[in-house]
Design a protein around this motif. Sequence first.
Motif, PDB file in Angstrom:
ATOM      1  N   GLY A 186       0.843  -1.185   0.000  1.00  0.00           N
ATOM      2  CA  GLY A 186       0.000   0.000   0.000  1.00  0.00           C
ATOM      3  C   GLY A 186       0.881   1.239   0.000  1.00  0.00           C
ATOM      4  O   GLY A 186       2.019   1.194   0.455  1.00  0.00           O
ATOM      5  N   ARG A 187       0.359   2.356  -0.535  1.00  0.00           N
ATOM      6  CA  ARG A 187       1.188   3.549  -0.690  1.00  0.00           C
ATOM      7  C   ARG A 187       1.784   4.041   0.633  1.00  0.00           C
ATOM      8  O   ARG A 187       2.957   4.391   0.700  1.00  0.00           O
ATOM      9  CB  ARG A 187       0.372   4.677  -1.357  1.00  0.00           C
ATOM     10  CG  ARG A 187       1.166   5.953  -1.575  1.00  0.00           C
ATOM     11  CD  ARG A 187       0.425   6.956  -2.440  1.00  0.00           C
ATOM     12  NE  ARG A 187       0.510   6.637  -3.854  1.00  0.00           N
ATOM     13  CZ  ARG A 187       1.528   6.988  -4.658  1.00  0.00           C
ATOM     14  NH1 ARG A 187       2.546   7.650  -4.162  1.00  0.00           N
ATOM     15  NH2 ARG A 187       1.527   6.676  -5.924  1.00  0.00           N
ATOM     16  N   ASP A 188       0.996   4.029   1.697  1.00  0.00           N
ATOM     17  CA  ASP A 188       1.496   4.538   2.983  1.00  0.00           C
ATOM     18  C   ASP A 188       2.642   3.683   3.510  1.00  0.00           C
ATOM     19  O   ASP A 188       3.644   4.186   3.990  1.00  0.00           O
ATOM     20  CB  ASP A 188       0.374   4.571   4.027  1.00  0.00           C
ATOM     21  CG  ASP A 188      -0.656   5.645   3.682  1.00  0.00           C
ATOM     22  OD1 ASP A 188      -0.352   6.492   2.813  1.00  0.00           O
ATOM     23  OD2 ASP A 188      -1.747   5.621   4.269  1.00  0.00           O
ATOM     24  N   GLU A 189       2.458   2.383   3.402  1.00  0.00           N
ATOM     25  CA  GLU A 189       3.482   1.455   3.873  1.00  0.00           C
ATOM     26  C   GLU A 189       4.762   1.615   3.037  1.00  0.00           C
ATOM     27  O   GLU A 189       5.876   1.625   3.568  1.00  0.00           O
ATOM     28  CB  GLU A 189       2.948   0.024   3.750  1.00  0.00           C
ATOM     29  CG  GLU A 189       3.672  -0.976   4.599  1.00  0.00           C
ATOM     30  CD  GLU A 189       3.117  -2.394   4.390  1.00  0.00           C
ATOM     31  OE1 GLU A 189       3.807  -3.335   4.765  1.00  0.00           O
ATOM     32  OE2 GLU A 189       1.995  -2.523   3.823  1.00  0.00           O
ATOM     33  N   ALA A 190       4.577   1.755   1.737  1.00  0.00           N
ATOM     34  CA  ALA A 190       5.728   1.930   0.841  1.00  0.00           C
ATOM     35  C   ALA A 190       6.454   3.241   1.151  1.00  0.00           C
ATOM     36  O   ALA A 190       7.681   3.295   1.216  1.00  0.00           O
ATOM     37  CB  ALA A 190       5.273   1.898  -0.613  1.00  0.00           C
ATOM     38  N   GLN A 191       5.672   4.278   1.367  1.00  0.00           N
ATOM     39  CA  GLN A 191       6.229   5.597   1.660  1.00  0.00           C
ATOM     40  C   GLN A 191       7.100   5.576   2.925  1.00  0.00           C
ATOM     41  O   GLN A 191       8.114   6.260   3.004  1.00  0.00           O
ATOM     42  CB  GLN A 191       5.072   6.589   1.874  1.00  0.00           C
ATOM     43  CG  GLN A 191       5.486   8.039   1.840  1.00  0.00           C
ATOM     44  CD  GLN A 191       5.061   8.697   0.537  1.00  0.00           C
ATOM     45  OE1 GLN A 191       3.897   8.585   0.140  1.00  0.00           O
ATOM     46  NE2 GLN A 191       5.973   9.361  -0.126  1.00  0.00           N
ATOM     47  N   ALA A 192       6.687   4.762   3.882  1.00  0.00           N
ATOM     48  CA  ALA A 192       7.413   4.691   5.146  1.00  0.00           C
ATOM     49  C   ALA A 192       8.780   4.022   4.985  1.00  0.00           C
ATOM     50  O   ALA A 192       9.699   4.284   5.746  1.00  0.00           O
ATOM     51  CB  ALA A 192       6.571   3.938   6.185  1.00  0.00           C
ATOM     52  N   GLN A 193       8.903   3.158   3.986  1.00  0.00           N
ATOM     53  CA  GLN A 193      10.133   2.373   3.838  1.00  0.00           C
ATOM     54  C   GLN A 193      11.021   2.818   2.681  1.00  0.00           C
ATOM     55  O   GLN A 193      12.214   2.556   2.679  1.00  0.00           O
ATOM     56  CB  GLN A 193       9.784   0.904   3.594  1.00  0.00           C
ATOM     57  CG  GLN A 193       9.125   0.221   4.769  1.00  0.00           C
ATOM     58  CD  GLN A 193       8.726  -1.210   4.396  1.00  0.00           C
ATOM     59  OE1 GLN A 193       9.545  -1.984   3.935  1.00  0.00           O
ATOM     60  NE2 GLN A 193       7.468  -1.528   4.589  1.00  0.00           N
ATOM     61  N   TYR A 194      10.419   3.441   1.679  1.00  0.00           N
ATOM     62  CA  TYR A 194      11.174   3.718   0.455  1.00  0.00           C
ATOM     63  C   TYR A 194      10.978   5.154   0.001  1.00  0.00           C
ATOM     64  O   TYR A 194       9.973   5.794   0.318  1.00  0.00           O
ATOM     65  CB  TYR A 194      10.713   2.782  -0.685  1.00  0.00           C
ATOM     66  CG  TYR A 194      10.849   1.333  -0.350  1.00  0.00           C
ATOM     67  CD1 TYR A 194      12.082   0.700  -0.423  1.00  0.00           C
ATOM     68  CD2 TYR A 194       9.740   0.593   0.055  1.00  0.00           C
ATOM     69  CE1 TYR A 194      12.219  -0.644  -0.115  1.00  0.00           C
ATOM     70  CE2 TYR A 194       9.858  -0.757   0.371  1.00  0.00           C
ATOM     71  CZ  TYR A 194      11.095  -1.371   0.276  1.00  0.00           C
ATOM     72  OH  TYR A 194      11.215  -2.691   0.599  1.00  0.00           O
ATOM     73  N   GLY A 196       0.748   9.163 -10.858  1.00  0.00           N
ATOM     74  CA  GLY A 196      -0.368   8.298 -11.225  1.00  0.00           C
ATOM     75  C   GLY A 196      -0.049   6.818 -11.133  1.00  0.00           C
ATOM     76  O   GLY A 196      -0.579   6.004 -11.881  1.00  0.00           O
ATOM     77  N   THR A 197       0.838   6.451 -10.212  1.00  0.00           N
ATOM     78  CA  THR A 197       1.204   5.046 -10.057  1.00  0.00           C
ATOM     79  C   THR A 197       0.120   4.271  -9.303  1.00  0.00           C
ATOM     80  O   THR A 197       0.095   3.048  -9.338  1.00  0.00           O
ATOM     81  CB  THR A 197       2.554   4.938  -9.309  1.00  0.00           C
ATOM     82  OG1 THR A 197       3.459   5.862  -9.894  1.00  0.00           O
ATOM     83  CG2 THR A 197       3.147   3.555  -9.438  1.00  0.00           C
ATOM     84  N   GLY A 198      -0.781   4.992  -8.654  1.00  0.00           N
ATOM     85  CA  GLY A 198      -1.888   4.317  -7.963  1.00  0.00           C
ATOM     86  C   GLY A 198      -1.569   4.025  -6.508  1.00  0.00           C
ATOM     87  O   GLY A 198      -0.533   4.423  -5.996  1.00  0.00           O
ATOM     88  N   ASP A 199      -2.442   3.273  -5.856  1.00  0.00           N
ATOM     89  CA  ASP A 199      -2.306   3.047  -4.422  1.00  0.00           C
ATOM     90  C   ASP A 199      -1.469   1.835  -4.079  1.00  0.00           C
ATOM     91  O   ASP A 199      -1.013   1.680  -2.962  1.00  0.00           O
ATOM     92  CB  ASP A 199      -3.695   2.904  -3.786  1.00  0.00           C
ATOM     93  CG  ASP A 199      -4.394   4.256  -3.734  1.00  0.00           C
ATOM     94  OD1 ASP A 199      -3.682   5.284  -3.747  1.00  0.00           O
ATOM     95  OD2 ASP A 199      -5.632   4.272  -3.687  1.00  0.00           O
ATOM     96  N   GLN A 200      -1.310   0.954  -5.042  1.00  0.00           N
ATOM     97  CA  GLN A 200      -0.455  -0.211  -4.825  1.00  0.00           C
ATOM     98  C   GLN A 200       0.909   0.065  -5.439  1.00  0.00           C
ATOM     99  O   GLN A 200       1.017   0.298  -6.639  1.00  0.00           O
ATOM    100  CB  GLN A 200      -1.072  -1.460  -5.468  1.00  0.00           C
ATOM    101  CG  GLN A 200      -2.328  -1.931  -4.763  1.00  0.00           C
ATOM    102  CD  GLN A 200      -2.036  -2.477  -3.375  1.00  0.00           C
ATOM    103  OE1 GLN A 200      -1.254  -3.409  -3.222  1.00  0.00           O
ATOM    104  NE2 GLN A 200      -2.647  -1.891  -2.357  1.00  0.00           N
TER     105      GLN A 200
END
Length: 145
Positions: free
Chosen positions: A77-85, A93-97
């Motif tokens: 998910g975008r939030d989880e990804a944002q926290a790590q990367y 426009g890459t979306g939420d996944q």
Amino acid sequence: MKEYADPRMHSAEHILNQTMVRMFNCGRCFRAHIEKKKSKCDYHFDRPLTEKEIDTIQSKVNQVIESDMPVREEFLGRDEAQAQYNLERLPEGTGDQIRIIRVGDYDACPCIGPHVNFTREIGAFRILSSSFEDGVLRIRFKLGG
Ligand SMILES: [Zn+2]
């Protein structure tokens, strides 16, 4: 997406980036030109590389390639990804996944490009030259003999 045209070259870019991060604690490249014949990656840096460092980078990348690590995708998910990367280099426009590409246990990075399935498909990695100007280190490389 011309810069992602070649899966072998582009996968080599992932490994080179992680190698630079591990050796110098610099970020991943902020700009890359990935072409089938020759590619280049630019890093924010503070000096030129020595011959010995160039040799070490090249050997390390080849070690990863030769150990034939699997290259796998996973989605966060975008939030989880944002926290790590760092998601800055992903297009809008890459979306939420968010797609994360893992090179064995060596590297993980958000990316939309095409990759090899196993690192050995990349073939031999060779640094052609590197140069340094105005805080930018450029590494030029090719694949194969
Ligand atoms: Zn990629």
